[in-house]
Design an enzyme around this catalytic site. Sequence first.
Site, short mmCIF file in Angstrom:
data_model
loop_
_atom_site.label_atom_id
_atom_site.label_comp_id
_atom_site.label_asym_id
_atom_site.label_seq_id
_atom_site.Cartn_x
_atom_site.Cartn_y
_atom_site.Cartn_z
N HIS A 1 -6.69 1.97 1.10
CA HIS A 1 -6.84 1.89 2.55
C HIS A 1 -7.30 3.24 3.11
O HIS A 1 -6.89 3.67 4.18
CB HIS A 1 -5.55 1.42 3.23
CG HIS A 1 -5.83 0.53 4.39
ND1 HIS A 1 -5.05 -0.55 4.71
CD2 HIS A 1 -6.81 0.56 5.32
CE1 HIS A 1 -5.54 -1.14 5.78
NE2 HIS A 1 -6.60 -0.49 6.17
N GLU B 1 0.83 -1.21 0.00
CA GLU B 1 0.00 0.00 0.00
C GLU B 1 0.86 1.25 0.00
O GLU B 1 1.78 1.34 0.80
CB GLU B 1 -0.92 0.00 1.21
CG GLU B 1 -1.96 -1.10 1.13
CD GLU B 1 -2.88 -1.15 2.34
OE1 GLU B 1 -2.62 -0.49 3.36
OE2 GLU B 1 -3.87 -1.89 2.26
#
Length: 195
Positions: A146, A127
């Site tokens: 996220h 991420e």
Amino acid sequence: MGEEIHGRTMGLVGLGEIGRRVARIAQGFGLDVLAYDPHLSNQQILAHGATPVTLPELLRRSDFVSLHCPLDASTRHLMGAHEFAAMKPGAVFLSTARGGIHDEAALYEALQKGHLSGAGLDVWACEPPAQNAPLMSLPNVVATFHTAGVTHGGRRNVARSSAAQIAAILRGERPPHLLNPEAWEVVCERVRLSR
């Protein structure tokens, strides 16, 4: 035009705090809710308004499969090529849990070949994902990094909840959202010794 979700089936993998909230929302939209959570009894799953099933049954019966379990040794790549192939043709895969629970390459294949009709992803193995990540190239993938639940109010709620948890521990009370109950006695002993 979109698709009607009323009367369809939502399968939840993990029925913790977030999974239970998703179950209530899904029921509000008229979805039948199935749940697989090896940490809960059938009675507990039923008490949260879901029908307890095995993971293979959940995959076979669900129009939408949504992950809400932690990432650990037992859940890493829980959703791989075999599991995506076992899902109902045309189903939608959703993950807001943790990257690494689903195999991104296997999901890409299931989507590209048309077995699954779409995916909604908020979590990634890395991420944020690279801009050239294969899943990002598919028109049937909705992606965030996220950050889907990041709001000013959400951040305040997390801070407030965290402070309440810490205050409860310092008062010698078991916090309401204890994630590792096996450590509670050790924490109690440490708090007692520090006084």
